[in-house]
Design an enzyme around this catalytic site. Sequence first.
Site, PDB file in Angstrom:
ATOM      1  CE1 TYR A 149       6.940   2.019  14.603  1.00  0.00           C
ATOM      2  CE2 TYR A 149       6.290  -0.206  13.985  1.00  0.00           C
ATOM      3  CZ  TYR A 149       7.110   0.636  14.689  1.00  0.00           C
ATOM      4  OH  TYR A 149       8.119   0.128  15.469  1.00  0.00           O
ATOM      5  CG  ASP A 243       5.999  -3.325   6.902  1.00  0.00           C
ATOM      6  OD1 ASP A 243       5.974  -4.487   7.331  1.00  0.00           O
ATOM      7  OD2 ASP A 243       6.358  -2.351   7.593  1.00  0.00           O
ATOM      8  CE  LYS A 272       5.108  -6.778  14.435  1.00  0.00           C
ATOM      9  NZ  LYS A 272       5.757  -6.554  15.721  1.00  0.00           N
TER      10      LYS A 272
END
Length: 434
Positions: A149, A243, A272
């Site tokens: 994802y 990532d 984040k």
Amino acid sequence: MSKPHAMSPSHEVANAIWRPYCQMKTAPDPLEIVSAQDFHLQTADGRQLIDGMASWWSVCHGYAHPHVIEAVTKQLERLPHVMFGGITHEPAERLASRIVAMLPAELKHVFFADSGSVAVEAAMKMAMGYWRRRGRPERCRFLSFDNAYHGDTTGAMSLCDPERSMHASYGNAILSQIHAPLPTHPGNEETLREILDRHHHEIAGIFLEPLVQGAGGMRFHDAATVRQIRLLCDEYEVLMITDEIATGFGRTGSMFAIDTCQIVPDIICLGKALTAGTMTMAVTVATSEVFNAFWSDSADDAFMHGPTFMANPLACAAANASMDLFESEPQVQRAREMDPKLLAGLESSRQIPGVVDVRSRGAIGVVQVEALTELETLRRQFIDAGVWLRPFGDCIYVTPPLNLPDALIEQMCSAIVDVMSAREFSSPELTISG
């Protein structure tokens, strides 16, 4: 074309907000939060919940940390925002230098984005541009892994698992990429090698979530797997793009997952927890090898990308304050020490019918089950038990603030086990989750 069905005015007002990851027609009313402090969310009806999610991995130091609040408040009074095209400012310059200092020496060039998905899109564009400027424009596709994802924007969607992700229903409407199983054992490694033999000439880069695949099922793999992917990238001359939007800044027990793996990617995406969960910001950081492909006397060779709110001064101030806290407080050590505490606290759930696995890594704890049914009911039961969680797929998981006190770790884990003990998780029924 038929006329769209008109909703009643009251229905329109009720759905003024189109909410994420839910079926608006059947979803229950969302939980209203009026404030957040340290490790708790305060609800409008007076309840206090331990936040086991850290607001989707981001609130690494707890809510409303005074040092972060002070830094953002001072920046708000001086310069809330200014465009970053042709302009610079001290908070961005300082933050870029600090990010580079935290990463391996080869990663030297910071591109600011305004969300994790945009950071992934920028990385894709950098990789394709790199090969174009090296005379290999056919290298314009990417390889990513099963259960991956990487975000919800169109390019990032194409990197997600095409069959098992929440984007699977879009099928051929999105970019066509190449997908492979993670090389976690010799058979998968041979499969990956065969795919690279056939397709390396068209692959710009390999995308990887190192150590933890997040929204694809909270799946863990080891550092040796990551190192093997790095070796294959070198062998087939493709860029490695990690990532770490979710795993960066202490989450897995080291500052970055690549530190544990002892590898250097060509490009890394961070986000984040970068701003301690105060506002949106992400970065894409590249090596000089990638950066220098765009370094030219020709304007046509420039990297033509620029989000409106890139390097927002308020977000930079928050991120710099977060960097201060990582330097002054043992947050990464706390995440590392949380690992066995989460495992111990959740271990007894193995006895519950339908539980497949219990695992932890750093400040991540996971109870994997055969099937999650009546998902909204389960979420409400956790709220009634005093914790905020968002189980999805086949996982009940926690990603709390890195400095969550031991007493709250125990309380959170006990609540999870207590709620789960009253249920079974072996039904084949499927539910929509997010």
